[in-house]
Design a protein around this motif. Structure first.
Motif, PDB file in Angstrom:
ATOM      1  N   TRP A  97      42.613  36.141  41.459  1.00 57.17           N
ATOM      2  CA  TRP A  97      42.092  37.078  40.430  1.00 57.17           C
ATOM      3  C   TRP A  97      42.713  38.313  40.603  1.00 57.17           C
ATOM      4  O   TRP A  97      42.987  39.119  39.885  1.00 57.17           O
ATOM      5  N   GLN A 101      44.807  40.481  38.023  1.00 53.80           N
ATOM      6  CA  GLN A 101      44.339  41.797  37.331  1.00 53.80           C
ATOM      7  C   GLN A 101      45.437  42.645  37.408  1.00 53.80           C
ATOM      8  O   GLN A 101      45.658  43.671  36.748  1.00 53.80           O
ATOM      9  N   LEU A 102      46.147  42.760  38.791  1.00 50.73           N
ATOM     10  CA  LEU A 102      47.233  43.677  38.953  1.00 50.73           C
ATOM     11  C   LEU A 102      48.406  43.641  37.768  1.00 50.73           C
ATOM     12  O   LEU A 102      48.859  44.410  37.401  1.00 50.73           O
ATOM     13  N   ARG A 105      47.181  44.660  34.437  1.00 52.13           N
ATOM     14  CA  ARG A 105      46.999  45.985  34.313  1.00 52.13           C
ATOM     15  C   ARG A 105      48.316  46.720  34.035  1.00 52.13           C
ATOM     16  O   ARG A 105      48.504  47.567  33.325  1.00 52.13           O
ATOM     17  N   LEU A 106      49.203  46.287  35.031  1.00 47.98           N
ATOM     18  CA  LEU A 106      50.616  46.941  34.711  1.00 47.98           C
ATOM     19  C   LEU A 106      51.299  46.677  33.687  1.00 47.98           C
ATOM     20  O   LEU A 106      52.466  47.431  33.258  1.00 47.98           O
ATOM     21  N   ARG A 108      49.854  46.449  30.717  1.00 53.23           N
ATOM     22  CA  ARG A 108      49.022  46.855  29.766  1.00 53.23           C
ATOM     23  C   ARG A 108      48.208  45.758  28.881  1.00 53.23           C
ATOM     24  O   ARG A 108      48.111  46.061  27.651  1.00 53.23           O
ATOM     25  N   HIS A 130      38.733  33.533  43.785  1.00 55.03           N
ATOM     26  CA  HIS A 130      38.585  34.719  44.594  1.00 55.03           C
ATOM     27  C   HIS A 130      38.404  34.612  46.100  1.00 55.03           C
ATOM     28  O   HIS A 130      37.835  35.302  46.842  1.00 55.03           O
TER      29      HIS A 130
ATOM     30  N   ALA B 274      35.503  39.560  42.241  1.00 48.08           N
ATOM     31  CA  ALA B 274      36.250  40.319  41.415  1.00 48.08           C
ATOM     32  C   ALA B 274      35.467  41.629  40.925  1.00 48.08           C
ATOM     33  O   ALA B 274      34.251  41.692  40.859  1.00 48.08           O
ATOM     34  N   ARG B 275      36.310  42.676  41.050  1.00 49.95           N
ATOM     35  CA  ARG B 275      35.740  43.872  40.814  1.00 49.95           C
ATOM     36  C   ARG B 275      36.612  44.732  39.337  1.00 49.95           C
ATOM     37  O   ARG B 275      37.953  44.107  39.107  1.00 49.95           O
ATOM     38  N   HIS B 276      35.832  45.456  38.702  1.00 49.18           N
ATOM     39  CA  HIS B 276      36.456  46.047  37.538  1.00 49.18           C
ATOM     40  C   HIS B 276      37.810  46.822  37.728  1.00 49.18           C
ATOM     41  O   HIS B 276      37.966  47.338  39.069  1.00 49.18           O
ATOM     42  N   VAL B 277      38.653  47.174  37.140  1.00 48.71           N
ATOM     43  CA  VAL B 277      39.886  48.079  37.231  1.00 48.71           C
ATOM     44  C   VAL B 277      39.237  49.363  37.508  1.00 48.71           C
ATOM     45  O   VAL B 277      38.573  49.872  36.678  1.00 48.71           O
ATOM     46  N   ALA B 285      45.214  54.970  36.638  1.00 50.47           N
ATOM     47  CA  ALA B 285      44.580  53.788  37.162  1.00 50.47           C
ATOM     48  C   ALA B 285      45.379  52.571  37.681  1.00 50.47           C
ATOM     49  O   ALA B 285      45.034  51.788  38.446  1.00 50.47           O
ATOM     50  N   ASP B 286      46.894  52.918  37.318  1.00 50.77           N
ATOM     51  CA  ASP B 286      47.753  51.916  38.177  1.00 50.77           C
ATOM     52  C   ASP B 286      47.695  52.074  39.712  1.00 50.77           C
ATOM     53  O   ASP B 286      48.007  51.233  40.281  1.00 50.77           O
ATOM     54  N   LEU B 289      44.778  51.126  41.369  1.00 48.93           N
ATOM     55  CA  LEU B 289      44.773  49.646  41.571  1.00 48.93           C
ATOM     56  C   LEU B 289      45.654  49.055  42.611  1.00 48.93           C
ATOM     57  O   LEU B 289      45.360  48.382  43.340  1.00 48.93           O
TER      58      LEU B 289
END
Lengths: 232, 516
Positions: A97, A101-102, A105-106, A108, A130, B274-277, B285-286, B289
């Motif tokens: 996960w 997530q990374l 996020r990267l 967008r 997890h 899991a955790r939020h960004v 934020a990048d 992370l």
């Protein structure tokens, strides 16, 4: 969809010190098609894939991926590409996960979680989402690498040995990912030693030998005898 | 066919042969042989210097009374220092999961390597440890300082024998603790046991009993005897004890290595929800992370977590309990920061392991990746050295202004210095390593020895400069002197960053670390 080929490689050379890993590869791959990259160990398949993924810069030659020059715009290439490396490819003490997530996020991506969950379920990784990947089997790692490569629905999907050590259900899920990518107009390049699976997944085939391209043909024309002859 | 837990004479012969083969294999894989031989020569020369030079300095004539008192204190406490070395040997073996490994777990898995071979390998690798080397040199130097020149040879032979004995006994204890740790509730038992030892030592100190107790240990007889003509007796006893420790240590080694590594398996199978960004107040934020991922890679590693805790608490407790003067405390931040860097910072990209190729395909600026990794290395160094400084502060109270400025300046300088050095090494000489085992090291052993030696030398010399400045009446002096140090190290750090930003250099690092 762009009419020009998604991947254009001209006279690619990659040198590591005294070793020339790729010596003059030419390659073109279109959007909406899947192309198999075949060849023996050391033929230059994985190095070519790494150049296309923006990980290794070309020593000479020109490489364009989804309109981005790999030599000058590696970041643009990385945004356009989804890449499953041939070995490992996972941060050992992060969870699946956290990898997703990374990556999301990267790139967008805002609403990625549902697709992420869906892909993990399709590859039967939902119950280990997890847990740190350091404890994963080889096959589980390969499956997660395919999930990561396809999460953001890239314009160019690069899969390097995605079937290596993967069980039949994982193979099936990977073939589905390739079919989905083709259906939405992405270019797929798939490197493997397994000719039968390559033919099942891809419409075209390119054979490399000693860092050079020795053949490019319709996958259906690549019979066992023809393939063996090209390898020798 | 011999059993894998066999520790009989045949097993020892086989193990000695296998250890020789493994050492030869490791020696053949040394990349820079010239540098390795030079490093070895420097260690031998430094050992000789510490063993001989202090005895040539005539300290007894024309020195001040405080110096005389300090010398007498050294002489009185030499036995306690011997005991301290044994404590260090036990701690080092415990911290490294029994002891360092000649071959990584994944490499060794396919070979029939016996526990006795593992035990011998761990013993041979024990000196590849910054604290071990510094402590051994300290014992040699103090012995040379307090022993009459006529008895120096015998005394130093006894010191060297004690170093061997303590290492063998520490190794045996380390394996035993590792065995306990691998039992059902072993981790808890070991933590409670270690905590109890710390509490008892602290209580003894507060009651004023620790120093007399340490001086009443048999190590005081050893230190005293070594300085007389009866030193062969002490040497004989130590050699017997060394052999006993060596032989006995194979038993707990076989026991421990026969059990599953529960703590590591628990990390691998543990669930991390899991955790939020993250949404940081400052910065992107990048980067936040990336930082979270890198921090997870450090703190989810059993070896790194254990190493950071030992480095943070160990020297700090010594400062707290022994009441070290600020002049001595000045040396500690550099050494503890170096120790933290030696856990993974010297090969900082190895945190990603084979995942480094995937990390490199992410659309994020390479500068951000470098900055975040450097920050995480710096955080670990600052945390462990910070604990030491804070505990010293608790013990000694607020120092005079000039000393306080010297401590703060020295701390900052050594942090930036070590960070610049290790990030340079990380880019210049990356290695593919698997840090899943606490017995693993972030670089080959020869390289680790070189790294440890160079970091300790640089930080100790720097600390000595600031110790000198702390003796001056000008509070501004340490701060001003720190500026050229900081400028030089910052320049070096930026040079490493520029090298990382070059695509072909970065590709070399990525492919080497991921071993593809």
């Amino acid at each position: 969809m762009s009419q020009s080929p998604a991947v254009v490689v001209r006279d690619l050379h990659v040198r590591f010190g005294d070793v020339e890993a790729v010596s003059g590869v030419d390659l073109t791959a279109d959007s909406g098609r899947a192309t198999a990259l075949l060849g023996r160990n050391g033929a230059g398949k994985s190095t070519t894939m790494k150049v296309l993924a923006g990980v290794v810069p070309p020593t000479s030659g020109s490489v364009t991926v989804a309109g981005h020059d790999a030599a000058t715009d590696a970041l643009g290439v990385k945004r356009a590409v989804g890449y499953c490396p041939d070995v490992g490819g996972l941060v050992p003490r992060a969870t699946p996960w956290e990898h997703l997530q990374l990556s999301a996020r990267l790139r967008r991506m805002d609403d990625w979680e549902e697709r992420g969950r869906d892909l993990l379920e399709r590859f039967e990784l939902g119950d280990v989402a997890h847990r740190v990947v350091g404890g994963f089997s080889h096959g589980m790692s390969r499956r997660l690498s395919v999930v990561l490569a396809s999460l953001h629905e890239p314009d160019v999907l690069l899969l390097d040995e995605p079937f290596d050590g993967v069980d039949p259900l994982g193979v099936e899920a990977t073939l589905e990912v390739v079919a989905d990518a083709r259906a939405r107009g992405a270019c797929v390049l798939l490197s493997t030693h397994l000719r039968d699976l390559a033919l099942e997944a891809c419409g075209e085939a390119v054979v490399l030998r000693g860092g050079n391209r020795v053949a490019a043909m319709q996958a259906g024309d690549l019979t066992g005898e023809a393939y063996r002859a090209l390898l020798d | 066919m011999p059993s894998s837990t066999d520790t009989g004479p045949h097993a020892w012969l086989e193990a000695a042969r296998d250890t020789r083969h493994l050492m030869a294999f490791r020696a053949r894989t040394v990349r820079r042989r010239g540098a390795a031989f030079l490093g070895l020569a420097v260690v031998v020369v430094l050992t000789a210097v510490f063993a001989v030079v202090p005895s040539r300095v005539d300290l007894r004539s024309g020195v001040s009374a405080p110096f005389e008192r300090a010398l007498a204190a050294l002489e009185t406490n030499l036995g306690a220092a011997f005991a301290g070395f044994l404590l260090l040997a036990v701690g080092a073996a415990m911290g490294s999961g029994g002891g360092r490994e000649l071959l990584s777990r994944s490499e060794a898995a396919v070979h029939p390597i016996s526990p006795v071979t593992e035990h011998l390998g761990a013993l041979l690798l024990a000196p590849v440890n910054l604290a071990w080397m510094v402590q051994a040199w300290t014992l040699l130097a103090v012995t040379a300082l307090v022993t009459p020149p006529a008895n120096l040879v015998g005394a130093q032979l006894v010191v060297l024998a004690w170093v061997l004995t303590a290492t063998a006994l520490g190794q045996a204890a380390g394996w035993a603790v590792e065995g306990v740790r691998r039992t059902a509730r072993g981790v808890l038992v070991v933590r409670i046991g270690a905590g109890a030892v710390v509490v008892v030592l602290a209580a003894l100190h507060l009651a004023g009993l620790l120093a007399p107790l340490a001086r009443s240990l048999p190590t005081t007889w050893l230190a005293d005897t070594s300085q007389t003509t009866r030193w062969p007796l002490a040497l004989g006893v130590l050699l017997l004890l060394t052999v006993a420790g060596l032989v006995v240590g194979a038993r707990p080694a076989a026991w421990a290595l026969g059990l599953p590594p529960r703590e590591e398996l628990r990390v691998q199978s543990g669930v991390h929800e899991a955790r939020h960004v993250p949404e940081p107040r400052w910065g992107s934020a990048d980067r936040a992370l990336l930082r979270r991922l890198d921090r997870g890679s450090v703190w989810r590693s059993v070896g790194m977590r254990r190493g950071l805790m030992v480095l943070g608490i160990g020297p700090g407790l010594v400062a707290l309990v022994a009441g070290l003067e600020w002049g001595t405390v000045l040396l500690l931040p550099g050494l503890t920061a170096s120790g933290a860097a030696l856990l993974f910072g010297v090969n900082a990209w190895c945190l990603d392991g084979k995942g480094m190729v995937w990390r490199e395909t992410l659309p994020v600026s390479s500068a951000d990746v470098f900055d975040v990794r450097a920050l995480v290395v710096a955080e670990c160094m600052a945390a462990v050295s910070g604990v030491t400084v804070v505990l010293a502060l608790l013990r000694n109270g607020l120092p005079p202004l000039v000393t306080g400025v010297a401590v703060a300046s020295c701390w900052l300088v050594v942090l930036v210095q070590v960070l610049a050095i290790v990030m340079t090494w990380s880019v210049r000489s990356p290695y593919s390593v698997d840090l899943s085992s606490p017995r693993a090291t972030p670089a080959p052993h020869a390289a680790m020895a070189g790294y440890a030696g160079r970091l300790s030398l640089v930080t100790t010399l720097t600390a000595m400069v600031f110790t000198g400045l702390a003796a001056l009446p000008w509070a501004w002096a340490p701060a001003v002197v720190s500026l050229p140090f900081l400028a030089w190290s910052t320049r070096r750090l930026l040079r490493a960053r520029r090298r990382w930003l070059a695509g072909d250099e970065r590709a070399r690092v990525v492919l080497t670390v991921a071993a593809v």
